[in-house]
Each structure stands twice: as structure tokens, then as C-alpha cells.
Scaffold this active site. Structure first.
Site, PDB file in Angstrom:
ATOM      1  CG  HIS A 136      -0.390   0.115   2.548  1.00 48.17           C
ATOM      2  ND1 HIS A 136       0.051   1.301   3.055  1.00 48.17           N
ATOM      3  CD2 HIS A 136      -0.192  -0.819   3.525  1.00 48.17           C
ATOM      4  CE1 HIS A 136       0.497   1.117   4.289  1.00 48.17           C
ATOM      5  NE2 HIS A 136       0.378  -0.165   4.592  1.00 48.17           N
ATOM      6  CB  CYS A 163       1.937  -3.485   4.886  1.00 42.07           C
ATOM      7  SG  CYS A 163       0.339  -4.041   5.523  1.00 42.07           S
TER       8      CYS A 163
END
Length: 429
Positions: free
Chosen positions: A262, A279
Site C-alpha cells: 500500500h 506490510c
């Protein structure tokens, strides 16, 4: 007298850069006299009134980093005045790019005193900045290291043994370099399209349990494309979740989830090398390029501590023993011999909670439905993951000979001694 970066620092910058030094124009245009300038200003104003004001260009992927590297090159050539002008333009266009702001500050300071290091601020300021200054220095070093240690032309990550035409793109992340590589799978082989700086988990890599603030290592696939309107600003331009935990992770008892590729919040162009909850985080312009390029479900994402780059011919040679095993399983199932087919499955095989004993009746049913027809495998791809074990992640379309449609399956194979065995098989489409 104006002071510049000391020789030691300039040499360090020059040695860090492997790319050829770009030439820049040194000369300055002299100011025109007021008498000459006034009519030209009136003409320019007239033209401006007739010409629409151009819209500011949207930031392109990799553009900010490329400009930062150009600045480093100019510093390496002791052309600090040119570097300062370019740094001023970079921070004007990307005011949230903290590393660029830091370099700009160093170049301003270099006008009046020697600069000893990246982020050369008084000790009191450095202490007040806490870990943020050290993180920016680390980011600077990693960006330069990755751009210096480029993969050899034509090489690919060793995990990409075979990609089918259905895998139009692929992604590989080298955590040690904080670098993501985007590939296109062409008819002539894999082509490196671009590479970008990324951030990974606060506590590094090799995720094992939920909440350990680590990024997982392994072979994954993009599962969806989340609409940025449904996300908080924290995630930037969007998010591409991957299928952690995969079947190898589950077999090893790993827990957790929600591992995404992301973007960054509006106030940050990029984050520190170790800054996420697990992430892989990338600058928004770079993420937008990726989102606009890759497909969900078919795009593999390899996350490795260190990528090993090899020639495609080497990959083909290494994959031969496994190809023979896959052909053996394929021939066994096509023959309709259940015992011969199940011999290719590991004793600890599982499929969505089913043991091998519970899976065998399903396998029997699949063989019966073939009614003597051979099995066809189409769009076969396999990716290798090697750590304490040797694993193959295989995806293919399975259909009876003569049929036009079939099911998309994924298998996980492990090498046990000299033999390859299936420890997971499931339908994914």
C-alpha cells in the site's frame, strides 16, 4: 568565502554512484537590461493572457527518486550550486519528501560551512530529532545502494522458474535493499519494467505470528485491489492485499494476516526502511503505476531477504527435476490409477482441513469423471521458494482432454530427499 562539501564526503558520494555522471549546463544567463526586459515582459503578459495556464503535471513513478539521485551525482562532482538549484525544485514539487528536504538543508548549510554527513545538523538538533534523522540517513544509503548494485541485464530472480501467459506481470521484493522490482512477462521472457524504494516491518522480516511487526517471506499472489475511497488516508493511493498466510505458512503454524502492498499518507512521500506493521509500503506515484499495471489473482509477489539474480537458462536447467515430477503426477492421474496418483502426495498432505485419507475420495471422484480421458494442464506456472526446505508453488488449469473449460488449481510441492511430493492442493478458480 563560500564553503562546500569536504573532499571525503564528495568522494563517498562519487564512489556510491555506479551510473555514468550526467552532464549539466554550468553557464548562467546574464540579466537583461531593464530597457530590454520591459517590452519582453509586456509581450509575455500578452501571450499569457491568450494561452491557458498549463495544469501541473501529475507526479510520475520513480520521478522524485531519479531527481534525488541526480542531485547526489552533482554533489559527487562538487557542483553544489547546481545541486542546490535542483534540490530546491525537488522540495517545491514534493514538499512531503523528507529525505529531499534533508539533502536540501545540507546543501544550504554547505554554502557557509563544511558538511560532514547526510543530515549534518548540530548535536542538539540531532538529539531532538530522535530516530527520525537516523532513519532518513538509512533511507538515503539504501536508495543509493540499490541503484549502485543493479541486477545484471537479462537476469531474473531465481524464484521465477516458469510463468505462464496468464501471469502478465510479476513482483519481487528484496528486503535487504528495501527495493521492489516490477516485471512484465513477455513472449521473449521476463522484462524488468521498473524498481522502487519500499519500507518493510518495524522489526524486520520473516513474520511468524500476528502482531510481530514483521514482513513475511515467501511466494504470494495479489488477491484484490482495494478502493482507496474505502481506506483511511494512512494507506495512501490504495492497497493490494496478498495471500499471507499461504499454504506453506499455514503448514509451519504462522499466524496473522492483512499483509498489503500500500501507499503512504499525504504528509509522507516515503517511510523509513523499517516502518510498517508488516506490510510493504511504497510511495503513492509508484503504487499507482503498479496498481495500473498488475492483475489480481494472477500476479505473483516474491518477498525475499535477498534476491538472487540468475540467467533464464540457469532457471530452466534447475527446474528440470521438478518438471519430471509434475509430468509423473500428470501421467498418473491421466492413467486413472488412484494408487499411482496418490503416491505423489505427501503423508502430511492437507487441503482446507482435509487429510490425505479424506482427500482420496475426492481424488477418486475426479478420476472417475475423466471417464478414461487424459488430463490436460494449461497455463502452468511454478515458483520456487527455498529456505530450510525446498518448495514449489504450482498453478494451472486442469481440464479433461477435449473439454473447453476446467478448474484453476494450485499445488504446493516439497522436496523430500530426491523426491517431490504434494503437500497441498486446492481449487482457486
Amino acid at each position: 568565502m563560500k564553503r562546500v562539501f569536504p573532499v571525503i564526503l564528495l568522494t563517498a558520494f562519487a564512489l556510491t554512484l555506479a551510473a555514468p555522471l550526467a552532464h549539466a549546463e554550468n553557464g548562467k544567463k546574464r540579466k537583461k537590461s531593464a530597457q530590454t526586459a520591459a517590452p519582453e515582459k509586456r509581450k509575455a503578459a500578452s501571450r499569457q493572457a491568450r494561452t491557458p495556464v498549463p495544469v501541473k503535471a501529475v507526479a510520475r513513478d520513480g520521478e522524485a527518486e531519479a531527481r534525488l539521485i541526480d542531485i547526489y551525482k552533482l554533489i559527487g562532482q562538487a557542483r553544489t550550486r547546481d545541486a542546490l538549484a535542483k534540490a530546491e525544485g525537488l522540495v517545491k514539487d514534493h514538499p512531503n519528501f523528507q529525505l529531499a528536504q534533508l539533502v536540501y538543508g545540507d546543501l544550504l548549510a554547505a554554502q557557509i560551512r563544511p558538511v560532514r554527513m547526510v543530515g549534518d545538523v548540530p548535536d542538539t538538533t540531532a538529539r531532538a530529532a530522535g530516530p527520525a534523522l537516523a532513519e532518513l540517513r538509512d533511507e538515503s544509503l539504501l536508495r543509493l545502494k540499490a541503484l549502485r548494485d543493479r541486477p545484471a541485464p537479462g537476469t531474473i530472480p531465481s524464484q521465477f522458474l516458469a510463468l505462464s501467459a496468464a501471469n502478465k506481470h510479476a513482483i519481487a521484493v528484496d528486503a535487504s535493499k528495501s527495493r521492489l522490482y516490477l516485471f512484465e512477462n513477455t513472449s521473449t521472457g521476463m522484462k524488468l519494467l521498473a524498481d522502487y524504494y519500499v519500507s518493510v516491518g518495524k522489526l524486520g522480516i520473516e513474520k511468524k505470528v500476528e502482531g510481530d511487526l514483521r514482513t513475511p517471506l515467501g511466494v504470494y499472489f495479489i488477491t484484490s485491489n482495494l478502493n482507496p475511497k474505502s481506506l483511511k488516508d494512512f494507506y495512501g493511493s490504495g492497497a493490494l492485499p496478498v495471500n499471507y498466510p499461504n499454504q506453506l505458512d499455514i503448514k509451519r503454524g504462522k499466524t496473522g494476516g492483512g499483509i498489503w502492498l500500500h501507499g503512504t499518507p499525504p504528509a509522507q512521500y516515503s517511510r523509513a526502511p523499517l516502518a510498517t506493521d508488516g506490510c510493504v509500503v511504497i510511495a503513492n506515484p509508484d503504487l499507482e503505476r503498479i496498481i495500473g499495471t498488475v492483475a489480481i489473482r494472477t500476479t505473483p509477489v516474491v518477498i525475499a531477504q535477498n534476491l538472487t539474480w540468475v540467467a533464464p537458462q540457469t532457471v530452466k536447467a534447475d527446474s528440470k527435476p521438478f518438471e519430471d515430477a509434475l509430468k509423473g503426477w500428470h501421467a498418473a492421474k491421466s492413467s486413472g490409477d488412484l494408487a499411482r496418483t496418490t503416491s505423489w502426495y505427501a503423508p502430511d498432505f492437507t487441503s482446507n482441513g482435509k487429510t490425505l485419507a479424506q482427500w482420496t475420495p475426492i481424488l477418486r471422484s475426479e478420476i472417475d469423471k475423466l471417464a478414461g480421458r487424459a488430463v490436460q494442464l494449461k497455463d502452468v506456472s511454478y515458483l520456487r521458494w527455498t529456505d530450510s526446505a525446498d518448495t514449489m508453488v504450482v498453478t494451472f488449469a486442469e481440464l479433461a482432454q477435449g473439454a473447453k473449460t476446467g478448474r484453476i488449481k494450485r499445488q504446493y510441492w516439497s522436496r523430500q530427499g530426491s523426491q517431490w511430493k504434494i503437500f497441498y492442493e486446492g481449487i482457486i478458480g
